[in-house]
Each structure stands twice: as C-alpha cells, then as structure tokens.
Design a protein around this motif. Structure first.
Motif, PDB file in Angstrom:
ATOM      1  N   GLY A 195       0.833  -1.202   0.000  1.00  0.00           N
ATOM      2  CA  GLY A 195       0.000   0.000   0.000  1.00  0.00           C
ATOM      3  C   GLY A 195       0.866   1.249   0.000  1.00  0.00           C
ATOM      4  N   TYR A 196       1.913   1.230   0.822  1.00  0.00           N
ATOM      5  CA  TYR A 196       2.819   2.377   0.896  1.00  0.00           C
ATOM      6  C   TYR A 196       3.507   2.591  -0.453  1.00  0.00           C
ATOM      7  CZ  TYR A 196       6.232   5.611   2.891  1.00  0.00           C
ATOM      8  OH  TYR A 196       6.988   6.715   3.178  1.00  0.00           O
ATOM      9  N   ALA A 197       3.979   1.486  -1.021  1.00  0.00           N
ATOM     10  CA  ALA A 197       4.663   1.574  -2.316  1.00  0.00           C
ATOM     11  C   ALA A 197       3.708   2.060  -3.396  1.00  0.00           C
ATOM     12  CB  ALA A 197       5.227   0.206  -2.699  1.00  0.00           C
ATOM     13  N   ALA A 198       2.457   1.602  -3.344  1.00  0.00           N
ATOM     14  CA  ALA A 198       1.476   2.002  -4.347  1.00  0.00           C
ATOM     15  C   ALA A 198       1.201   3.495  -4.233  1.00  0.00           C
ATOM     16  CB  ALA A 198       0.184   1.205  -4.166  1.00  0.00           C
ATOM     17  N   ALA A 199       1.003   3.958  -2.990  1.00  0.00           N
ATOM     18  CA  ALA A 199       0.707   5.374  -2.779  1.00  0.00           C
ATOM     19  C   ALA A 199       1.871   6.223  -3.280  1.00  0.00           C
ATOM     20  CB  ALA A 199       0.446   5.634  -1.301  1.00  0.00           C
ATOM     21  N   ALA A 200       3.112   5.752  -3.022  1.00  0.00           N
ATOM     22  CA  ALA A 200       4.286   6.517  -3.415  1.00  0.00           C
ATOM     23  C   ALA A 200       4.459   6.556  -4.929  1.00  0.00           C
ATOM     24  CB  ALA A 200       5.533   5.926  -2.767  1.00  0.00           C
ATOM     25  N   SER A 201       4.035   5.495  -5.619  1.00  0.00           N
ATOM     26  CA  SER A 201       4.319   5.466  -7.055  1.00  0.00           C
ATOM     27  C   SER A 201       3.111   5.772  -7.930  1.00  0.00           C
ATOM     28  CB  SER A 201       4.949   4.121  -7.434  1.00  0.00           C
ATOM     29  OG  SER A 201       4.242   3.080  -6.839  1.00  0.00           O
ATOM     30  N   SER A 202       1.945   6.032  -7.319  1.00  0.00           N
ATOM     31  CA  SER A 202       0.786   6.374  -8.140  1.00  0.00           C
ATOM     32  C   SER A 202       0.965   7.762  -8.732  1.00  0.00           C
ATOM     33  CB  SER A 202      -0.491   6.335  -7.287  1.00  0.00           C
ATOM     34  OG  SER A 202      -1.554   6.874  -8.017  1.00  0.00           O
ATOM     35  N   LYS A 203       0.713   7.881 -10.035  1.00  0.00           N
ATOM     36  CA  LYS A 203       0.849   9.179 -10.695  1.00  0.00           C
ATOM     37  C   LYS A 203      -0.450   9.963 -10.598  1.00  0.00           C
ATOM     38  CE  LYS A 203       4.412   7.875 -14.035  1.00  0.00           C
ATOM     39  NZ  LYS A 203       4.271   6.418 -14.266  1.00  0.00           N
ATOM     40  N   THR A 204      -1.569   9.241 -10.550  1.00  0.00           N
ATOM     41  CA  THR A 204      -2.869   9.920 -10.524  1.00  0.00           C
ATOM     42  C   THR A 204      -3.334  10.216  -9.102  1.00  0.00           C
ATOM     43  OG1 THR A 204      -3.978   7.783 -10.499  1.00  0.00           O
ATOM     44  CG2 THR A 204      -3.591   8.779 -12.649  1.00  0.00           C
TER      45      THR A 204
ATOM     46  N   ALA B 289     -12.159  -3.784 -12.369  1.00  0.00           N
ATOM     47  CA  ALA B 289     -10.914  -3.049 -12.568  1.00  0.00           C
ATOM     48  C   ALA B 289     -11.118  -1.911 -13.553  1.00  0.00           C
ATOM     49  CB  ALA B 289      -9.831  -4.002 -13.068  1.00  0.00           C
ATOM     50  N   GLN B 290     -11.904  -2.178 -14.611  1.00  0.00           N
ATOM     51  CA  GLN B 290     -12.175  -1.130 -15.596  1.00  0.00           C
ATOM     52  C   GLN B 290     -12.875   0.053 -14.935  1.00  0.00           C
ATOM     53  OE1 GLN B 290     -11.000  -1.234 -18.797  1.00  0.00           O
ATOM     54  NE2 GLN B 290     -11.585   0.932 -18.659  1.00  0.00           N
ATOM     55  N   GLY B 291     -13.797  -0.256 -14.006  1.00  0.00           N
ATOM     56  CA  GLY B 291     -14.486   0.800 -13.267  1.00  0.00           C
ATOM     57  C   GLY B 291     -13.499   1.664 -12.500  1.00  0.00           C
ATOM     58  N   PHE B 292     -12.522   1.029 -11.845  1.00  0.00           N
ATOM     59  CA  PHE B 292     -11.495   1.769 -11.096  1.00  0.00           C
ATOM     60  C   PHE B 292     -10.663   2.629 -12.040  1.00  0.00           C
ATOM     61  CE2 PHE B 292     -11.258  -1.713  -7.598  1.00  0.00           C
ATOM     62  CZ  PHE B 292     -12.359  -1.162  -6.974  1.00  0.00           C
ATOM     63  N   ILE B 293     -10.291   2.032 -13.184  1.00  0.00           N
ATOM     64  CA  ILE B 293      -9.453   2.755 -14.144  1.00  0.00           C
ATOM     65  C   ILE B 293     -10.196   3.995 -14.650  1.00  0.00           C
ATOM     66  CG2 ILE B 293      -8.365   2.609 -16.428  1.00  0.00           C
ATOM     67  CD1 ILE B 293      -7.909  -0.416 -15.759  1.00  0.00           C
ATOM     68  N   ASP B 294     -11.513   3.821 -14.890  1.00  0.00           N
ATOM     69  CA  ASP B 294     -12.314   4.957 -15.341  1.00  0.00           C
ATOM     70  C   ASP B 294     -12.343   6.062 -14.295  1.00  0.00           C
ATOM     71  OD1 ASP B 294     -12.791   3.591 -17.625  1.00  0.00           O
ATOM     72  OD2 ASP B 294     -14.809   2.912 -17.076  1.00  0.00           O
ATOM     73  N   GLN B 295     -12.204   5.693 -13.026  1.00  0.00           N
ATOM     74  CA  GLN B 295     -12.189   6.702 -11.969  1.00  0.00           C
ATOM     75  C   GLN B 295     -10.782   7.213 -11.696  1.00  0.00           C
ATOM     76  OE1 GLN B 295     -14.840   5.757  -8.481  1.00  0.00           O
ATOM     77  NE2 GLN B 295     -15.168   3.898  -9.656  1.00  0.00           N
ATOM     78  N   GLY B 296      -9.842   6.835 -12.532  1.00  0.00           N
ATOM     79  CA  GLY B 296      -8.508   7.410 -12.432  1.00  0.00           C
ATOM     80  C   GLY B 296      -7.476   6.554 -11.721  1.00  0.00           C
ATOM     81  N   ALA B 297      -7.861   5.354 -11.274  1.00  0.00           N
ATOM     82  CA  ALA B 297      -6.892   4.524 -10.561  1.00  0.00           C
ATOM     83  C   ALA B 297      -5.784   4.064 -11.513  1.00  0.00           C
ATOM     84  CB  ALA B 297      -7.581   3.316  -9.953  1.00  0.00           C
ATOM     85  N   ASP B 298      -4.534   4.090 -11.045  1.00  0.00           N
ATOM     86  CA  ASP B 298      -3.455   3.562 -11.890  1.00  0.00           C
ATOM     87  C   ASP B 298      -2.707   2.408 -11.232  1.00  0.00           C
ATOM     88  OD1 ASP B 298      -2.127   5.033 -10.033  1.00  0.00           O
ATOM     89  OD2 ASP B 298      -0.833   6.098 -11.439  1.00  0.00           O
ATOM     90  N   ILE B 299      -3.150   2.016 -10.033  1.00  0.00           N
ATOM     91  CA  ILE B 299      -2.595   0.815  -9.397  1.00  0.00           C
ATOM     92  C   ILE B 299      -3.758   0.054  -8.744  1.00  0.00           C
ATOM     93  CG2 ILE B 299      -1.081  -0.090  -7.585  1.00  0.00           C
ATOM     94  CD1 ILE B 299       0.639   2.428  -8.011  1.00  0.00           C
TER      95      ILE B 299
END
Lengths: 406, 351
Positions: free
Chosen positions: B159-168, B230-240
């Motif tokens: 979770g920490y790594a994801a938060a640190a590397s998320s661009k969106t 997952a597509q729903g998350f991606i549509d909401q801007g998720a990148d991880i």
C-alpha cells in the motif's frame, strides 16, 4: 447389425418431432433393463478411462511390443483396484480393522443418498405432471437457510425444536417452489427459465444472508453460520460411530407418502392427468392451474427437506455450499428412477454410493474425483438415449414404447 | 466413411507401434526392491495427507500452494503423501475420515470451511495429527496445528509503495468474497496508503475498500467480473489495482493491460512468475503457504508433531512483498519501505 441400425434410424426419422413433454415421458417410461444396462455400460467406459488415467499403464504401454503382458496386467490392476476401492468405499470395507470401520461405508452411502431421495421425489412428481423443475438447488438453499436460522437462533425444547426446524426447511423450499408454480399457472412463464433464475436468486440471497452478523458466528466475519443446536439436529440412528441420521427414515417415509399421493389419491390422479395431457385434463373439468401450483409447492417442500438432511443432519452449519450439487444430481436421480418413488430411492442410493466412494477412490486408488463425476454423467447420457443402450446391447425396441412415442 | 475410419485406425496403430518399440525394463528380483531404490536414501516412514476445499488443488490460490508444498516435501523427504479434493461441503468430513482410515500421520486441511470438520476429526482421533491453513480456534487441541498468515503486514508495504508510485493519486482494490482472509489484504493495503498520506501530507485515494465496505466480485472464478471491476477503477482514475480474488485478479490484469499505464499488485504468489502479465506487475503480496506446509511436514516427520500455531509474518518470511518493477519505486521510497518493514517487525508500526 447395420440392418438393425437402419431400421432404428428410419423408425426414428419417421416420427413427428417430439416436444419436451413427450421426451420426458419417453425417458420416464423406458424399461428398467435399459436403466441397469446404462449403469453397466457407464461402468465399462469408466473402466477404460481409469486405464487411460493410470500412470502404470502409460509406462507399460511404452514397451507394449517388448512385453505386452505388462500392459494388460497394469490395466487390470488399475481397473480392479478402482472398482474394489469403490466397493470398499460404498458398500463394505473388508479391509477394515473393526466392525465399525467395515460397516461404515454402507451407512455413508445411505447418508449421502438422503438429500437425493428427498429432492428426487419432488422432481419426479414434477416430471410426471409434465413440469421440468430445475429449481431443487435453490429450493434446498432457501429451506436450509430457514431451517438453520430456526436451528441456531431459537431455543426450544428437544423434540419440538427438531419438528419446527424441519418444518421451516420444508416451508422455505415450498415457498421457492410455489413462486414458479404460480407464475406458470397465472402467466404461463416457463418453469425451466423461472426455476433456473430462482436458483441464482437463492444462491445470492444465501450469500447475502451469510454476510450479515445475524447469520455469522459471534466474533467472526466468515460466511458460516453457528452450528444448529443439538436439539434441532436429526438424531443419529446407529450411534456415534456412523453419520446416518433420522433424516434417512424421514426420506423413506416421504417416498411412501409420495407413492400414496401419486398412485392412490385423487390429487395424484389429477397431477398425472395434467402431465399426460393438460388440454384433456382441462376438458375433463380439472383445474390445471391448481394442479401445477400444488405439484411445484410439494416438490419445493421436498427439496427443502433435502436441505434439512444437510443442515440438520450432516453439516450442522450453513455455508454458501450447503446445497453442494445435490439439487442438480437429484434431476438425474429422478430420471434414473423413472420418476417413481421406489425407483428414485434406488437411484438415490446408487448415486449416494458413487459419492460415498469418492474418498476411497481418491485416497486408496489414487484416482481423480473426476472419474466418479464422469461415470455419473455417462449414466445420464445412456439413460437419456435408450436407443443407444439397446443398440450397444443388441436389444430389440420394445413395442410398448413404440406405442408411447408414436 | 469406413475408409476414413480404417485410415484413422492405421494411423493410430502406427503411432502406437512407434511409441511402443522401446525395450522393456529389466525384470528385477522383486518389484519392491526396485521401488525402494527410487526413493531418496533418507526416506522416512511418514504419511502426510491433504484435503482441499471445493476450490480443488488447481485453484491458483491456497489449495494449490499447499499442494505444491506437500509435493515438495514428498520429493525431498521421501515420505508418502495422499490427497483428496472436495467437490462440495458435504465431502469434507468423509474425505478427512478417509485420510485417518488410510493411516495418515498428518492430515492438512485447507480453509475456514473445513474448520469444524477438522476440529471434530481431531477430537475423535487423538492418535492422528492435523494441521489447518487459515483457521484459528478458540480452544486448543494437542493434535491440531493452525497455520495463519499476517498478510496485512506485507499488504501494508505494498500500500505504501502504491501510494508513493501512483501518478494519478488514486489506487484501487477489490476482493472476491468479503471474508477475513481476503479483507486482511485490503485492510493492510488501505493502512499502508493512509500511512503514506500521513507521513507525506499527501492525499492518495483508495477505491473499493474503506475498512468496512468495498467492492467484491462475489466469487473466485469469474474473471470477467474482475475485468469490469478493474475497468471501473481505471475509469475513476486509478493507476494501481490490488485484486484479492484468486484467478479473478487475472481479469483485472487484462483490463490493466488494455488500458496501459496501469499497474497490478499480485497476491498469494509472485505474479511475475505465475501469470503472463509480468510486465505490469508492480509487486506481489506473497503469502508463502507452500513453504509453510513444507516446513510443518518436515518438522513433524523428522522431529515430531507440535500443535503450536504457526503464524506467517514479515519477520519469519511467511509473508512478504516481491521485488518492485523497474523504474516504479525510487531508491528513497525503497529505503523508507525497508524502514517500515523493520518497524512492523519490532512492533513500532501497527499495520
């Protein structure tokens, strides 16, 4: 040989296209010999599959021409160890150390057969009334759900608690059978579609209930209910060493009840008349709608009792998988039993035996469980195609059946 | 038609002939001595058995991981193993009973659904040993060991790594069914992201889980549901995205691959090795069930059974995160994660 085939083929081709009802009737009225031979044929084909699945045979085949005897010996060993494990797992474990171990397999067979008897009886009634009810699975789940709740949440005196819990199972199933019945009677909605859809509704309803605290164990978030109270459980009829419970006796009584209902009562006559020809039944002054609703409700109640065999008998706590595949296996059982109570009981015991043999096949003969499922499926395939069995065993087509299907 | 059949038969026979021309093995004095030389020298007289839940041993999740651990033990230690798959809940008790009857020294069962049946078998067979994955009991048994995994510790790091590397600034997670062994991943992941937000004053959002409610596909088999979630998350801007749903997660990986520039966090095993989506896996939260099963079997066979519970943690390597994908997590973050990991192990950070 080829002449016979041609004759059968032309006989088949000459017939008008049959609707589902006629097909059901043909299956229901195929003669017992065909049923027995279907079982034999599937065991033989199962034997070939066992040979193919055996690593020892595969190895021996590698040098077949150098020493062919090895292949045949390996094949024989594979088949005989499989079928003897099946016998030990389902009938009598002659390798057992104690009498309890030797005797346990047959009681396991009867235990496994119990839900199949209940559900198969209900489905068989439906088939004879011309209703192809696929909904035993959902009816079982709803029945088990209500019965489980009564079993773990209510506090009642011993005998009363069991009676109330069993009744709750039956009521739950009856409700889930009533819905497609009334929809068919009132709106003509096809029972196959409605019952299949209601299976999904029941499965998701069960999943939803199990996600709520009311159906979960205190202090746990797992989708698993508390165990039903001892006072609500079917007592074990052969003591603690065996899992056979009172539900089996109830199932036999239900079989007698269904036989009386279908063969001796006015209602049963109506049900059968509706199955044979609804238009004629209506012309004769029978209320077809009530007969349809009645059959579906009773069939649902019986499927609900199948749920009671699991929740109040063997499993004791409600999970998403409480109904297993019993609701669907029961369709096969009812067809195999030619929709008659006695036949259904026999077929359920056969299937219970195949299921009970599963652990022995896997553990002792090291065979995949899929072999058992394949044998079950082959039985269905052969039962559904009586001409195929007659062809395999060179039986003449019985004249009775020609009359029926004409 | 007949000609076609005979050509086919000829082809089959010739294939068989070619395959069957190898020479027969030497007939040795007795087959049992031949078999004995095949097994390792340090062969132990021990039988370890395993009963799956209805997922079967090919579920790409805990049944399979446990099964592989058992097979490894068979290969290394020369013990006997026996396995039984359950096709429904009604098979649990009979399968366990069959194992006891077959003389298994240790019977391992997999999953909370087998909890009651295993406890019952342990009570009525005091001479046999049992172990169960993912279940703890309130009562303790002398002959029943529970194997559980603190996966939230590893998920915290992910979770920490994801938060640190998320661009969106948006990450997502969903589960198969809302059960504790699934939500423990999501809890850890959420805490990890929150810890990052607190430490860096950031505002990375988590979709699909708020600690109590979230997105669940409803089963562990339908990959299309994983894909649409997952597509729903991606549509909401998720990148991880972290899918905690066994094979359903592969659907999420397919959606991520189609969208491009979206990373997946694997669960249970290292997904760069076990799936075909190696190039979009940020990291994997590993729950090392296979090695745990292997250790339990090895210890029990060599030194005797102990009913002491095994808990997989970051400290003992029972859980962990796999190496991060190249160019995703920078060196500074990697160092912070090492620090947090140490903090979790010494107890100063609560996942």
């Amino acid at each position: 040989m080829s002449a016979e085939v041609d004759k059968t083929e032309t006989a088949e081709a000459g017939k008008p296209p049959r609707d589902t009802r006629a097909l059901l009737r043909e299956i229901a009225e195929s003669n017992s010999l065909v049923v027995v031979l279907a079982v034999v044929a599937s065991l033989i084909i199962g034997g070939f599959l066992i040979v193919l699945a055996s690593p020892a045979v595969e190895e021996a085949l590698g040098y077949f021409f150098a020493r062919p005897a090895d292949t045949f010996k390996a094949a024989w060993d594979a088949v005989s160890s499989a079928y003897s494990a099946m016998f030990r797992g389902a009938v009598w474990n002659y390798n057992g150390d104690t009498f309890a171990q030797q005797f346990r397999p047959i009681t396991e067979t009867l235990t496994m057969a119990t839900p199949l008897i209940f559900a198969g009886l209900g489905l068989g009634m439906g088939f004879r009334a011309g209703l192809f009810n696929i909904g035993a699975q959902g009816q079982m789940m709803i029945g088990a759900m209500l019965g489980a709740y009564v079993g773990f949440a209510w506090n009642l005196p011993p005998v009363l608690h069991l009676i109330v819990a069993v009744t709750a199972c039956a009521l739950g199933g009856a409700l889930w059978g009533f819905i497609p019945g009334i929809l068919k009677a009132r709106t003509g909605a096809h029972e196959v579609i409605v019952t299949i859809m209601l299976n999904y509704v029941a499965a998701n309803l069960l999943g939803f209930a199990l996600s709520k605290d009311a159906f979960q164990r205190p202090g746990s978030d797992n989708p698993q209910s508390p165990a039903v109270a001892d006072s609500a459980a079917y007592p074990l009829i052969l003591g603690d060493n065996y899992r056979l419970h009172l539900g089996f006796i109830v199932a036999l009584l239900a079989a007698v009840g269904v036989w009386w209902l279908m063969e001796r009562s006015t209602w049963g006559f109506r049900f059968r008349a509706v199955g044979a020809n609804p238009n004629a039944a209506r012309t004769a002054g029978m209320n077809v709608s009530i007969a349809i609703v009645g059959v579906m409700t009773i069939a649902g109640a019986l499927a609900g009792l199948a749920g009671s065999a699991q929740i109040l008998g063997t499993e004791r706590s409600l999970t998403a998988g409480i109904a297993g595949s019993f609701g669907f296996d029961a369709i096969t059982v009812a067809l195999l039993g030619r929709s008659r109570p006695l036949g259904t009981v026999m077929a359920a015991i056969l299937f219970g035996g195949l299921r009970a043999a599963g652990p022995a096949l896997q553990v002792q003969a090291q065979l995949p469980i899929d072999i058992v499922l394949i044998i079950q499926s082959l039985i269905v395939l052969f039962i559904a195609a009586p001409p195929l069995v007659r062809f395999l065993f060179r039986l003449p087509a019985p004249s009775r059946e020609k009359v029926v299907t004409a | 038609m007949k000609k076609l059949v005979s050509i086919g038969a000829l082809a089959a026979v010739s294939a068989l002939t070619l395959a069957a021309c190898s020479s027969a093995p030497e007939e040795s004095g007795s087959s049992s001595t031949a078999a004995a030389t095949d097994t390792p020298a340090a062969s132990l007289d021990y039988t370890a058995c395993m009963v799956s839940d209805s997922g079967g041993f090919d579920d790409k999740s805990f049944n399979q991981a446990g099964f592989e651990g058992l097979q490894q033990a068979k290969a290394d230690l020369g013990i006997e193993v026996s396995t039984a798959e359950s096709t429904s809940d009604a098979d649990f008790a009979p399968n366990i009973a069959a194992m006891v009857d077959a003389g298994c020294d240790l019977t391992i069962t997999v999953g909370f659904l087998l909890g009651d049946a295993t406890a019952e078998a342990a009570t009525s067979n005091p001479d046999s040993s049992f172990a169960i994955i993912d279940v703890t009991y309130e009562d303790s048994f002398d002959n029943l060991k529970s194997l559980t995994f603190e996966t939230d510790e590893a998920a915290f790091l992910a979770g920490y790594a994801a938060a640190a590397s998320s661009k969106t600034g948006v990450v997502g997670t969903f589960g198969g069914i809302q059960i504790p062994s699934v939500t423990i991943f999501m809890d850890g992941f959420l805490s990890g992201v929150e810890y990052y937000n607190e430490a860096k004053g950031a505002d990375v959002q988590v979709l699909g889980w708020d600690g109590e409610n979230g997105s669940f596909t409803g089963d562990f088999s339908d990959q299309t549901k994983g894909q649409s979630t997952a597509q729903g998350f991606i549509d909401q801007g998720a990148d991880i995205i972290l899918p905690v749903a066994g094979p359903v997660g592969l659907g999420a990986a397919a959606a991520a691959q189609a969208a491009g520039d979206v990373w997946i966090i694997g669960v249970d095993s290292d997904w760069t090795l076990t799936t075909e989506y190696a190039d979009i896996i940020l990291t994997s939260i590993m729950k090392n069930m296979g090695p745990a099963v292997y250790d339990v079997v090895k210890t029990s066979a060599e030194d005797g059974f102990s009913s002491e519970a095994y808990v997989g943690t970051l400290e003992n390597g029972g859980v962990g995160v796999s190496a991060f994908a190249a160019n995703t997590v920078d060196e500074a973050t990697d160092a912070e994660i090492q620090e947090i990991s140490a903090g979790i192990i010494d107890g100063s950070i609560e996942p």
